[in-house]
Design an enzyme around this catalytic site. Sequence first.
Site, PDB file in Angstrom:
ATOM      1  CE  LYS A 429      27.057  -5.361 -29.081  1.00 40.98           C
ATOM      2  NZ  LYS A 429      28.114  -4.468 -29.221  1.00 40.98           N
ATOM      3  CB  THR A 431      24.838   2.613 -23.581  1.00 46.80           C
ATOM      4  OG1 THR A 431      26.340   2.578 -23.321  1.00 46.80           O
ATOM      5  CG2 THR A 431      24.035   3.804 -22.933  1.00 46.80           C
ATOM      6  NE  ARG A 453      29.252 -10.001 -23.896  1.00 46.97           N
ATOM      7  CZ  ARG A 453      29.876  -9.599 -24.592  1.00 46.97           C
ATOM      8  NH1 ARG A 453      30.773 -10.645 -25.008  1.00 46.97           N
ATOM      9  NH2 ARG A 453      29.796  -8.457 -25.229  1.00 46.97           N
ATOM     10  CE  LYS A 464      33.856  -2.966 -25.309  1.00 45.02           C
ATOM     11  NZ  LYS A 464      33.393  -2.992 -24.192  1.00 45.02           N
ATOM     12  CB  ALA A 683      30.908 -11.786 -29.521  1.00 45.99           C
ATOM     13  CG  PHE A 714      31.996  -8.205 -31.328  1.00 47.45           C
ATOM     14  CD1 PHE A 714      32.581  -7.032 -30.891  1.00 47.45           C
ATOM     15  CD2 PHE A 714      32.677  -9.426 -30.911  1.00 47.45           C
ATOM     16  CE1 PHE A 714      33.913  -6.951 -30.158  1.00 47.45           C
ATOM     17  CE2 PHE A 714      33.883  -9.069 -29.945  1.00 47.45           C
ATOM     18  CZ  PHE A 714      34.322  -7.976 -29.765  1.00 47.45           C
ATOM     19  CG  PHE A 802      26.494  10.105 -30.347  1.00 52.32           C
ATOM     20  CD1 PHE A 802      27.572  10.336 -29.510  1.00 52.32           C
ATOM     21  CD2 PHE A 802      26.015   8.819 -30.841  1.00 52.32           C
ATOM     22  CE1 PHE A 802      28.238   8.823 -29.078  1.00 52.32           C
ATOM     23  CE2 PHE A 802      26.659   7.765 -30.567  1.00 52.32           C
ATOM     24  CZ  PHE A 802      27.393   7.793 -29.415  1.00 52.32           C
ATOM     25  CD1 TRP A 831      26.407   7.754 -22.746  1.00 55.53           C
ATOM     26  CD2 TRP A 831      25.906  10.190 -23.380  1.00 55.53           C
ATOM     27  NE1 TRP A 831      27.458   8.538 -22.526  1.00 55.53           N
ATOM     28  CE2 TRP A 831      27.356   9.756 -22.833  1.00 55.53           C
ATOM     29  CE3 TRP A 831      25.477  11.184 -23.688  1.00 55.53           C
ATOM     30  CZ2 TRP A 831      28.058  10.938 -22.757  1.00 55.53           C
ATOM     31  CZ3 TRP A 831      26.425  12.164 -23.719  1.00 55.53           C
ATOM     32  CH2 TRP A 831      27.726  12.088 -23.283  1.00 55.53           C
TER      33      TRP A 831
END
Length: 978
Positions: A429, A431, A453, A464, A683, A714, A802, A831
């Site tokens: 998200k 990205t 955030r 993460k 979240a 999330f 991807f 990306w």
Amino acid sequence: MSARLPLLVRGLRRPPQPPGPPRRLRVPCRASSGGGGGCGGGEGLLGQQRLRDTQAGSSRGQGSQAPPAWDSIVREVIQNSKEVLSLLQEKNPAFKPVLAIIQAGDDNLMQEINQNLAEEAGLNITHICLPPDSGEDEIIDEILKINEDTRVHGLALQISESSFSNKVLNALKPEKDVDGVTDINLGKLVRGDAHECFVSPVARAVIELLEKSVGVNLDGKKILVIGAHGSLEAALQCLFQRKGSMTMSSQWKTPQLQSKLQEADIVVLGSPKPEEIPLSWIQPGTTVLNCSHDFLSGKLGCGSPVVHFSGLIADNDVSLLAAALRIQNVVSSGRRWLREQQYSRWRLHCLKLQPLSPVPSDIEISRAQTPKAVDVLAKEIGLLPDEIEIYGKSKAKVRLSLLERLKDQADGKYVLVAGITPTPLGEGKSTVTIGLVQALTAHLNVNSFACLRQPSQGPTFGVKGGAAGGGYAQVIPMEEFNLHLTGDIHAITAANNLLAAAIDTRILHENTQTDKALYNRLVPSVNGVREFSKIQLARLKRLGIKKTDPNTLTEEEMRKFARLDIDPSTVTWQRVLDTNDRFLRKITIGQANTEKGYSRQAQFDIAVASEIMAVLALTDSLTDMKERLGRMVVASDKSGQPVTAEDLGVTGALTVLMKDAIKPNLMQTLEGTPVFVHAGPFANIAHGNSSVLADKIALKLVGEEGFVVTEAGFGADIGMEKFFNIKCRASGLVPNVVVLVATVRALKMHGGGPSVTAGIPLKREYTEENIPLVADGCCNLQKQIQITQLFGVPVVVALNVFKTDTRAEIDLVCELAKRAGAFDAVPCYHWSVGGKGSVDLARAVREAASEGSRFQFLYDVQLPIVEKIRTIAQAVYGAKDIELSPEAQAKIERYTQQGFGNLPICMAKTHLSLSHQPDKKGVPKDFILPISDVRASIGAGFIYPLVGTMSTMPGLPTRPCFYDIDLDTETEQVKGLF
């Protein structure tokens, strides 16, 4: 214009008065009908005439009653300034420019002139009077104070000639340098940009008087400027050359001065004439202009005998006109300042990307791009210099005063990025958020702002990793984004733990002291004086005690005031730490002998789970934040009433700790587009959105046609639902579009794909085409689209592509998304190539935003707490019903009785499933949602039920990220962050 100017002229003929004693003052001298007054000696400021009456008579002829031509020039300048100011005040009634004059010395010759001219034009003057022996540093200190005073629009120096060093002159802000003495203003004048700078009023007065009073055509004339120095000499030469004059500059002791004087058509005296230089060297018929009284320095020219020139203009004429032109410059400065206060178009210079294949690591990509200096970025997007506080080279805080400045500016479009139910594979998200704004601004030339955030240190060093985006869609520098930033989370930690300490300390002291002893310590006598603090007076008022003298309270009132009677079993406020530490999930505090046997079980939460973080994210002003902090309920007393931070007397201290954290942090993307990073609530255990203030400021800055893109944590069922029902209620903002992020491989997991373990290669189901698995997993995407539609906002699906995804899989996801009701579904490649890879997404978002939003809340906050929980469980999660534990039921009844039943709901639930069971992927059905506990964040403004077993302190895995993080001690570069 009033008759004051002729009076000023007559004042110039008075005999000189002795100057008053030197004073050091810093007071505003408001122009008034009385005139004069002000600072310094004040004895007939214009009466200090130093030119002989014979010179005055020779310049205009004896006994002349008609006002001189230069008088009308001054009148015209002041009248023009007055009219311009009047027009400005029509739209800005409270606007009144201020001229500040820094004076070092006791000669106040020009003060009354400035005072009266300012009154005529409608300005105010503030006079800063320093001792005559003030040094360079002392003068510069005063200059720097005026530079930062937004009420002042012009600054002039009345100091000795020896004090006019480059260091002093260039300490002035060029935009306030109404005497045109700084290098920047002189440079612009020389370059031919006079309309963009301030020109020396003395030099302008010389030109005006020659052309309008004497009537000289300067084109082709030979001009000799004698004895001028520095900025005056440069400005005179430049202005004469613009008029086509042949200009020579000389000092009094220059060889061949006599021959130069005899060749000149016009002579300008820039400093006092030495006695040994006879006036007979000046040819009869030569126009002579005497500006040797440097009205800035207070130095006076020597007198001149009667000589019959074709035109002699005395220094008084120049000084008075120069003072009027300075007033005109102040009005111009005020007009520029007002123009700056309005919204300005962006002049953004985007950074170029050179994507590599294969794509390097995130930190390698970040380090390969050199970010713009943050002050340059701020200027490009319309921020004023006094609206930013710079931290290093690449980040800055933005002051909230911007909201007042741009309050009449229409907001831009508001876009939320959410996602499908998360998987360990990641959906990207952040990205997508970065890729979208890079596409909008760097490739479609549309103003856009990302609002993200701030990441917690817990995940950064845990599993993460960071949250700056990834690949060629990142916030840079990513190591500064992911570590510390500007210290906001540290401020939250400090404030949270101060409040925690206050709670337990208060319980201890109340348990070990009598009412009288407790009261005497809370309201001590200091130097024989006993008084309540401001926050204690507020507590007395809440208790209904209408007394302000501590000595007049009765014993019952003292007890009522001093005792909070906190029930330790009801304390809900926990200590926090921004590190994943499973061993702090349950602790015992108060085990030392000094705590006198008072101990209790407690716990630590992760810092971003603190209610203070939620307060920061939802507040809209410093005043509102202070009120919210004071309302935070930390426990109940023994009669069941809530105990707040305000009751503990700690509200002001918390606000002090948070006063800088409330300002959003400005950074940039890899392509140089702006990003706000502010607040970071999780979240799953909080509401999971960046700050309201960052969004509001960004919406003003992008302009009506721009876009602000923010992210919800999330899945849409978690972060998006809270964004709509909590954040939008608090902010009053209405979203235009939701971007729902999905990936083919995450959908495969929701379709029944095998489990994934970090560090182990993916199984072939995720690396090879598998259409049935993708089709089955799209049920989660379809459910999240339906959840979005509950709120009436159009949704665009962004499919993060991807390299292992096939065309058939991509087309299938996009087709099924559109069938489910998505406005559009677009594959994204940011990306690997940056914003260029999300141009199609950007176009789809613009088109969806133009369709309009029919936004609505999911529930009415006036419903009972249980019904609001049930609505979310059934409509959003798909639960059959909810089940309340006895503890949860008791808490709901308590909060309702305490008057908190009308707050929105913030569900604390696993993010890994629509249900309460993390391993249930896809779209679980017919489940009962267990509510194990209910807590209240009254300051933040929501009730949060805990679904199942929810930990508010993460733990570290067997192999945390910190194994790979290191510092190169030679280069000080961080390694291993991702």
